[in-house]
Write an enzyme that holds these catalytic residues in place. Structure first.
Site, mmCIF file in Angstrom:
data_model
loop_
_atom_site.group_PDB
_atom_site.id
_atom_site.type_symbol
_atom_site.label_atom_id
_atom_site.label_comp_id
_atom_site.label_asym_id
_atom_site.label_seq_id
_atom_site.Cartn_x
_atom_site.Cartn_y
_atom_site.Cartn_z
ATOM 1 N N GLU A 4 -11.104 7.546 -0.770
ATOM 2 C CA GLU A 4 -10.027 7.978 -1.671
ATOM 3 C C GLU A 4 -10.636 8.268 -3.041
ATOM 4 O O GLU A 4 -11.429 7.484 -3.551
ATOM 5 C CB GLU A 4 -8.943 6.912 -1.760
ATOM 6 C CG GLU A 4 -9.483 5.513 -2.016
ATOM 7 C CD GLU A 4 -8.440 4.429 -1.861
ATOM 8 O OE1 GLU A 4 -7.593 4.301 -2.759
ATOM 9 O OE2 GLU A 4 -8.498 3.690 -0.860
ATOM 10 N N TYR A 91 -1.305 11.904 -4.352
ATOM 11 C CA TYR A 91 -0.383 11.220 -5.256
ATOM 12 C C TYR A 91 -0.995 11.028 -6.635
ATOM 13 O O TYR A 91 -2.124 11.451 -6.903
ATOM 14 C CB TYR A 91 0.038 9.883 -4.656
ATOM 15 C CG TYR A 91 -1.003 8.782 -4.646
ATOM 16 C CD1 TYR A 91 -0.805 7.621 -5.394
ATOM 17 C CD2 TYR A 91 -2.151 8.867 -3.872
ATOM 18 C CE1 TYR A 91 -1.736 6.585 -5.365
ATOM 19 C CE2 TYR A 91 -3.077 7.839 -3.834
ATOM 20 C CZ TYR A 91 -2.866 6.696 -4.590
ATOM 21 O OH TYR A 91 -3.785 5.678 -4.564
ATOM 22 N N ASP A 93 -2.317 8.288 -9.210
ATOM 23 C CA ASP A 93 -2.788 6.908 -9.315
ATOM 24 C C ASP A 93 -3.140 6.658 -10.776
ATOM 25 O O ASP A 93 -4.138 7.174 -11.283
ATOM 26 C CB ASP A 93 -4.008 6.692 -8.420
ATOM 27 C CG ASP A 93 -4.382 5.217 -8.304
ATOM 28 O OD1 ASP A 93 -3.724 4.390 -8.955
ATOM 29 O OD2 ASP A 93 -5.327 4.906 -7.561
ATOM 30 N N GLU A 98 -4.812 11.762 -7.131
ATOM 31 C CA GLU A 98 -5.726 11.161 -6.148
ATOM 32 C C GLU A 98 -5.473 11.735 -4.767
ATOM 33 O O GLU A 98 -4.319 11.916 -4.348
ATOM 34 C CB GLU A 98 -5.573 9.641 -6.105
ATOM 35 C CG GLU A 98 -6.437 8.986 -5.027
ATOM 36 C CD GLU A 98 -6.476 7.474 -5.110
ATOM 37 O OE1 GLU A 98 -6.400 6.834 -4.049
ATOM 38 O OE2 GLU A 98 -6.583 6.936 -6.230
ATOM 39 N N SER A 100 -6.279 10.651 -1.011
ATOM 40 C CA SER A 100 -6.744 9.619 -0.091
ATOM 41 C C SER A 100 -6.890 10.249 1.280
ATOM 42 O O SER A 100 -5.889 10.572 1.937
ATOM 43 C CB SER A 100 -5.752 8.456 -0.038
ATOM 44 O OG SER A 100 -5.744 7.738 -1.246
ATOM 45 N N HIS A 155 -13.006 5.213 -4.034
ATOM 46 C CA HIS A 155 -13.007 3.989 -3.244
ATOM 47 C C HIS A 155 -13.232 4.303 -1.773
ATOM 48 O O HIS A 155 -12.744 5.312 -1.267
ATOM 49 C CB HIS A 155 -11.688 3.243 -3.416
ATOM 50 C CG HIS A 155 -11.416 2.799 -4.810
ATOM 51 N ND1 HIS A 155 -10.217 2.235 -5.212
ATOM 52 C CD2 HIS A 155 -12.198 2.822 -5.925
ATOM 53 C CE1 HIS A 155 -10.267 1.943 -6.495
ATOM 54 N NE2 HIS A 155 -11.453 2.296 -6.961
ATOM 55 N N ASN A 157 -13.100 2.609 2.268
ATOM 56 C CA ASN A 157 -12.403 1.596 3.061
ATOM 57 C C ASN A 157 -13.032 1.501 4.433
ATOM 58 O O ASN A 157 -13.285 2.524 5.077
ATOM 59 C CB ASN A 157 -10.926 1.964 3.189
ATOM 60 C CG ASN A 157 -10.244 2.079 1.836
ATOM 61 O OD1 ASN A 157 -9.947 1.087 1.198
ATOM 62 N ND2 ASN A 157 -10.013 3.310 1.388
ATOM 63 N N ARG A 239 -9.510 -4.933 5.766
ATOM 64 C CA ARG A 239 -9.964 -3.664 5.187
ATOM 65 C C ARG A 239 -10.839 -3.994 3.987
ATOM 66 O O ARG A 239 -10.360 -4.497 2.975
ATOM 67 C CB ARG A 239 -8.774 -2.801 4.758
ATOM 68 C CG ARG A 239 -9.186 -1.508 4.031
ATOM 69 C CD ARG A 239 -7.974 -0.683 3.662
ATOM 70 N NE ARG A 239 -7.080 -1.348 2.742
ATOM 71 C CZ ARG A 239 -6.902 -0.997 1.460
ATOM 72 N NH1 ARG A 239 -7.575 0.013 0.949
ATOM 73 N NH2 ARG A 239 -6.045 -1.653 0.702
ATOM 74 N N HIS A 241 -12.256 -3.036 0.856
ATOM 75 C CA HIS A 241 -11.915 -2.014 -0.138
ATOM 76 C C HIS A 241 -13.079 -1.955 -1.133
ATOM 77 O O HIS A 241 -13.252 -2.845 -1.973
ATOM 78 C CB HIS A 241 -10.613 -2.427 -0.829
ATOM 79 C CG HIS A 241 -10.066 -1.422 -1.782
ATOM 80 N ND1 HIS A 241 -9.824 -0.119 -1.439
ATOM 81 C CD2 HIS A 241 -9.691 -1.547 -3.084
ATOM 82 C CE1 HIS A 241 -9.320 0.525 -2.477
ATOM 83 N NE2 HIS A 241 -9.238 -0.317 -3.491
#
Length: 511
Positions: A4, A91, A93, A98, A100, A155, A157, A239, A241
């Site tokens: 993301e 969206y 952030d 961002e 994702s 980031h 995941n 998860r 992160h």
């Protein structure tokens, strides 16, 4: 796994523009732009738990920083938040747009759907500017800092077995994260959070980390983030992160970022990591390695040894090979799957190039390529590292408008190796990866745009259209909802009523 990325956003000549409103505008314009990709599908915040800590406790909402309350953003009218037909989330952030990317199962897929995000963001910026013809166009940047003290994240995941003790995970992954920037740092002009010291460093994010472990992501940033929000069966999975990586424009760096991390996590899960590589001062070591692009700095281990970053990466590489030999019963370069062999081969080749100073390093490693460009400007114009023109070159490296970004121009000339194709990326802009639940999510949005009221990683909220209650379809297993498992189901039911009837038959509530 998945990535993301928060994008930098600006309007030239308008430094006081509200970045939240601007970010919301580009996302909303993209969603309403007639692309056939989003319609009215919004994000579903049900089930999110941003204050759960993997160390076994929850942070009180009364004590949490407002930036941590991500499950409350649905009430903010400025925060556009939509689901795309490729399974991704687009969206706002904080103060950034961002993208994702959807969940995938290989490093190659990470590259494809991450680059699809670049296409989405460039188009969002274009349509976000189109209805303001007298204003300068909105510009977006795939980077992680503005050079003036602000940093925003890329980031990663990873799905990890919950049975793996979290303390062991933290202890054994931390030294790897400290050294990993040598493979995948994006490079940065200036040292310190405010670029107050002239120079060049390996990572764009290293100076913004202040703790070894913690829950925060926008302040007191930790090397290992402890958010326990699996977006999957909580009893089976964790998860991880990861907030310490840079946004990559070099595809080889991006491949190695997620590929090597995935292999190291498998090593840790196996319990076969037999060497303690713990560092005396992980945060200090992170910055020391980043500040030395000549790669000669050594950092102190708790057992008294001093190793350079390249040596740490070699130790991890050797342990990964030993684990895979035990797992496969022989040479992993002969017996492993294609994705694993590719990562192992490139991991060794890049380390060797960096160790020997081979010119191939500039085609593969982003910070090396950017440094080469900057050194060219310095040599041509006699510039010191404190010259503001170098900051502009650094910014231009990550420009998201097609034809303007230096990194993509170098790639087009063959100076950065490319691993993906335009055809793959074009398809990924509109289509979800077939190997995870993202395929079912994306196809529901595509086939039933008026019925999908909301969606998230772990569920889809459908409206039968009869005025009755909405039906939530749970998708807690990331490796279900694949094309192989659900395409025939969706083909059988062009109407939502039939789809829901089969999905819920016998008490079932998901694909």
């Amino acid at each position: 796994m998945g990535v993301e990325t928060e994008y930098g956003i600006a309007v030239p000549g308008r430094p006081l523009v509200d970045p939240v409103l601007l970010s919301g505008r580009v996302v909303q314009r993209y969603a309403a732009g007639g692309h056939g990709r989003v319609h009215r599908t919004r994000w579903d915040y049900a089930g999110e738990s941003p204050l759960e800590d993997a160390r076994g406790f929850s942070v009180s909402r009364a004590l949490a920083h407002e930036s941590q309350l991500t499950d409350e953003w649905a009430d903010d009218p400025r925060v556009a938040n939509v689901v795309l037909t490729n399974g991704a989330r687009l969206y706002v952030d904080h103060a950034h747009p961002e993208y994702s990317a959807p969940e995938v199962t290989s490093p190659r897929e990470v590259l494809v759907w991450d680059r699809a995000g670049e296409v989405v963001m460039a188009e969002a910026a274009r349509v976000g500017s189109s209805d303001l013809p007298d204003e300068p166009p909105v510009e977006i940047y795939k980077n992680n800092t503005d050079g003036k003290g602000a940093s925003y994240g890329t980031h990663e995941n990873y799905l990890v077995a919950r049975a793996t003790p979290f303390e062991r995970l933290v202890d054994q992954i931390t030294p790897f994260f400290v050294a990993r920037q040598i493979l995948c740092g994006a490079g940065r002009v200036g040292l310190g959070q405010n670029s107050e010291t002239p120079g060049y460093q390996i990572s764009s994010r290293a100076d913004f980390f202040e703790a070894r472990v913690g829950l925060e992501t926008t302040f007191r940033r930790p090397i290992v983030n402890t958010r326990d929000e699996p977006h999957a069966h909580a009893s089976r999975y964790r998860r991880l992160h990861v907030i310490i990586g840079d946004a990559n424009l070099s595809e080889v760096s991006a491949l190695l970022k997620v590929g090597t991390t995935s292999l190291v996590l498998a090593l840790i899960e196996s319990g076969r990591m037999s060497e303690d590589l713990s560092l005396v001062d992980p945060v200090g070591a992170l910055k020391a390695i980043s500040h030395d692009p000549d790669l000669t700095t050594t950092v102190e281990l708790v057992d008294g040894r001093r190793l350079a970053g390249l040596q740490l990466l070699r130790r991890y590489e050797e342990h990964v090979h030993a684990h895979l030999r035990a797992e496969l019963g022989g040479d992993p370069l002969a017996l492993a799957d294609d994705d694993t062999r590719e990562v192992l081969t490139r991991w060794d080749a890049v380390l060797t190039a960096l160790e020997t100073g081979a010119p191939e390093a500039a085609r593969w490693v982003e910070w090396v390529a950017k440094r080469q460009v900057l050194e060219g400007f310095r040599a041509r114009d006699g510039l010191g590292w404190d010259d503001p023109r170098l900051l502009l070159v650094d910014l231009q490296w990550s420009h998201g408008t097609p034809g303007k970004g230096l990194a993509r121009r170098l790639e087009a000339r063959g100076r950065l190796e490319r691993l993906t194709t335009e055809e793959e990326i074009d398809r990924a802009v509109d289509h979800a990866p077939p190997t995870t639940r993202a395929w079912f999510r994306g196809e529901c949005v595509r086939r039933h745009p008026d019925a999908v009221v909301a969606a998230s990683w772990q569920s889809i909220l459908l409206d039968r259209g009869d005025g009755g209650p909405l039906q939530r379809i749970a998708t807690p297993e990331p490796l279900k909802g694949t094309r192989a498992l659900t395409e025939a189901l969706l083909d059988r039911h062009p109407d939502v009523e039939g789809l829901l009837t089969e999905l819920t038959a016998g008490g079932a509530a998901g694909p």
